[in-house]
Design a protein around this motif. Structure first.
Motif, mmCIF file in Angstrom:
data_model
loop_
_atom_site.group_PDB
_atom_site.id
_atom_site.type_symbol
_atom_site.label_atom_id
_atom_site.label_comp_id
_atom_site.label_asym_id
_atom_site.label_seq_id
_atom_site.Cartn_x
_atom_site.Cartn_y
_atom_site.Cartn_z
ATOM 1 N N GLN A 462 -6.826 3.800 82.222
ATOM 2 C CA GLN A 462 -5.890 2.711 81.937
ATOM 3 C C GLN A 462 -4.888 3.073 80.838
ATOM 4 N N GLY A 463 -5.028 4.267 80.262
ATOM 5 C CA GLY A 463 -4.074 4.715 79.254
ATOM 6 C C GLY A 463 -4.523 4.513 77.824
ATOM 7 N N THR A 536 -8.324 11.978 81.246
ATOM 8 C CA THR A 536 -8.724 13.305 80.760
ATOM 9 C C THR A 536 -8.986 13.254 79.261
ATOM 10 N N THR A 537 -9.652 14.290 78.775
ATOM 11 C CA THR A 537 -9.839 14.489 77.339
ATOM 12 C C THR A 537 -9.088 15.755 76.965
ATOM 13 N N ALA A 538 -8.278 15.673 75.924
ATOM 14 C CA ALA A 538 -7.374 16.780 75.619
ATOM 15 C C ALA A 538 -7.464 17.202 74.165
#
Length: 626
Positions: A462-463, A536-538
């Motif tokens: 969802q951001g 994602t995880t960044a």
């Protein structure tokens, strides 16, 4: 590209007997190469203009074995004055305390003495054509006094022949394709005698809008002079004698004592120089078996003060890469450029800012310059200005040592505030992103990359986002130890003066701030998070002028999708968004003010009408009684 022999008889042609050329010859000879140096001039130059050798260049000079022969000519008791044509003076700019003050000839003499005795040096010789194949480069050499041409084959050709490099023209294309003019002219001369009416140890600066002249004092000599001025037509400046162009540039009004003497000494000198100010901008510094070093590849201009230092360190780093990849020229060149280019580009950017210190182009810039220097005398503001000085970090950064693998230990992570690239590595799993941060920190400790700040951010489908981990190598004066994405990553976007966004707004975290400051922080946060795909995880990291090709490979091995974003581009986008918000906020405030005034006017009208009605009623009642 496996195209290089590994025998010790490899020959390298070095074009140019200057700083970059001799430094390359010394280093490559130690690695088993046989240098042949050609020089267009009929003899080696001596003397030359003032220059500074900063810590970045001193580190290379020490490894080359010449540092002990470079005596600093600075007089520690020498005063510097800003002066005008009426000879009025005040305390002047004193920003050249870093590094060693030298003459160009000092470094060239030390390098020349360090050259091995069997190095082949040919004067009055220039290349006229260069052809190459998979095994060698064939060069036609012309001996200028006799016009005799010979053709020889070399394993490598290095162009170290200055801003208007013949090698660059032959192997890459015309000068116009690579020279970026700044529309300034410079002229230098070494004083032949002391100036009448001035002490020998005085540094003198005359600055006017669009022009300036600097006298650099030496502890053991008469000093040197630098003229600098803005022009709208470089070609026209070269159409006259240099002294004529100089006198025209400084106007018809009386010169005064100082300027008059300096122009006269310039006119009488045999070794005065006159040149346009150009930066060299190239996508590649190598082409097959041909490479460019020093001003031929990246000229940062005299305004940067880093010409000698980058010539030394760039030549040394090239030799190091050729040693690591002895059988693959292309790999050696690519790794050399990958490590050196961000550093050089940062130096070139700083030169554009430092140019204002030397020669402000307008009266507004001149006044601002004078104001900043007058404020710098206040201790508190001097520390602030010191913290804004990104060029000081560049001048002291040993890019060669930081680009080489460590031997048997871990080097101390560098503290740096100037960031060129924002790295984003996206992962499907949180642990991989956290592991990537550990890899990046280790790479920074090993000198493989320059890391300022980093954070691991998880972004939902969802951001929405969450900060999972963070790292900061930023000095405390330049940012904040507060948590959160904004506090961690604000410093990744440095302005043109090296002023940290983190330094400007990060210190307000946890304190009361106005709407503009909050808007800036929120915009930075939004912009950085938008670089991460939802779901994602960044790892988001601010990377300085260092190599990141090794790091990219390790990120991909962990399953990451790696992206790079130019920090200045992101900052421009943020500035644009903030400006929109600022305009909208101002319009909103204006509307609120107008509504408030309308409301106040309405209330006033209502009260006034009520008062008027009461007064009229009282008057009517009084009349009835009469």
């Amino acid at each position: 590209m496996n195209n290089q022999t590994t025998t010790d008889d490899r020959q390298v042609l070095i074009v140019g007997l200057g700083i970059a050329g001799m430094a390359s010859a010394i280093h490559l000879h130690k690695l088993g190469w046989q240098p042949v140096i050609i020089e267009r001039a009929s003899a080696r130059r001596t003397g030359g203009h003032s220059l500074w050798l900063f810590e970045a260049g001193e580190a290379t000079a020490k490894r080359l074995g010449i540092l002990d022969n470079l005596t600093d000519r600075t007089d520690p008791n020498s005063p510097t004055y800003e002066i005008n044509r009426e000879d009025e003076r005040r305390k002047g700019f004193n920003g050249f305390q870093q590094g060693r003050k030298l003459l160009r000839g000092d470094i060239e003499q030390a390098l020349f003495e360090q050259l091995p005795p069997n190095v082949d040096i040919r004067f009055a010789t220039t290349p006229t054509s260069i052809a190459q194949d998979a095994n060698s480069a064939t060069v036609t050499l012309k001996h200028l006094p006799t016009n005799v041409e010979t053709t020889e084959r070399f394993d490598l050709v290095l162009g170290a022949d200055g801003v208007r490099s013949t090698v660059r023209k032959l192997a890459f294309g015309p000068h116009e394709d690579y020279l970026e003019p700044l529309n300034y002219m410079i002229a230098t001369v070494k004083l032949s005698k002391p100036l009448e009416g001035y002490r020998k140890d005085e540094g003198l600066i005359l600055v006017e809008a669009g022009r300036s002249v600097w006298v650099f004092a030496y502890a053991d000599d008469n000093g040197t002079v630098l003229f600098s001025y803005k022009t709208n037509d470089v070609r026209e400046e070269f159409s006259r004698k240099p002294i004529e162009s100089l006198r025209r540039a400084f106007g018809e009004q009386p010169t005064g004592s100082l300027l008059g003497q300096l122009l006269d000494q310039y006119e009488a000198a045999d070794d005065a120089s006159f040149a346009s100010v150009d930066q060299v901008k190239m996508d590649r510094w190598h082409n097959g078996r041909i490479a460019l070093v020093g001003d031929a590849a990246w000229c940062p201009t005299l305004y940067s003060g880093m010409g000698a230092s980058t010539a030394l360190l760039g030549s040394e780093l090239l030799g190091d890469m050729l040693e690591i990849y002895p059988d693959d020229l292309e790999q050696a060149f690519n790794n050399w450029e990958g490590r050196l280019r961000p550093f050089v580009e940062a130096v070139q950017r700083d030169a554009l800012t430092d140019r204002v210190i030397f020669t402000p182009e307008s009266e507004v810039q001149r006044v601002l310059r004078a104001t900043v220097f007058s404020l710098s005398s206040l201790p508190a503001l001097a520390r602030v200005i010191e913290g804004m000085n990104s060029s000081k970090e560049l001048k002291s950064f040993d890019i060669v040592a930081r680009s080489m693998p460590t031997q048997g230990g871990i080097t101390k992570p560098v503290r740096i505030t100037n960031v060129d690239t924002v790295l984003v590595a996206e992962f499907d799993h949180d642990p991989r992103a956290t592991q990537a941060l550990s890899v990046l920190k280790q790479a920074a400790a090993n000198g493989q990359v320059v890391l300022a700040r980093a954070g691991v951010v998880k972004r939902s489908a969802q951001g929405e986002w969450q900060l999972l981990d963070q790292y900061s190598a930023i000095d405390e004066r330049s940012g904040t130890k507060a948590g959160g994405l904004v506090g961690t990553l604000l410093g990744a976007l440095a302005g043109p003066l090296g002023t940290l966004i983190g330094g400007a707004t990060g210190a307000f975290i946890g304190a009361a701030r106005d709407k503009a400051e909050v808007a800036y922080d929120e915009t930075v946060k939004d912009q950085l998070v938008e670089l991460v795909q939802p779901g994602t995880t960044a790892l988001i990291a601010g990377i300085g002028f260092g190599a990141n090709d090794v790091v990219d490979g390790e990120m991909r091995q962990l399953g990451g999708v790696v992206k790079h974003f130019a920090a200045n581009t992101l900052k421009a986008a943020i500035d644009a968004q903030v400006e929109v918000k600022r305009v909208a906020d101002r319009a909103e405030r204006q509307q609120q003010a107008q509504a408030w005034f309308r409301n106040q006017r309405q209330q006033f009208d209502e009260v006034w009408n009520e008062v008027r009605q009461k007064v009229q009623a009282a008057i009517a009642e009084s009349r009835g009684k009469l």
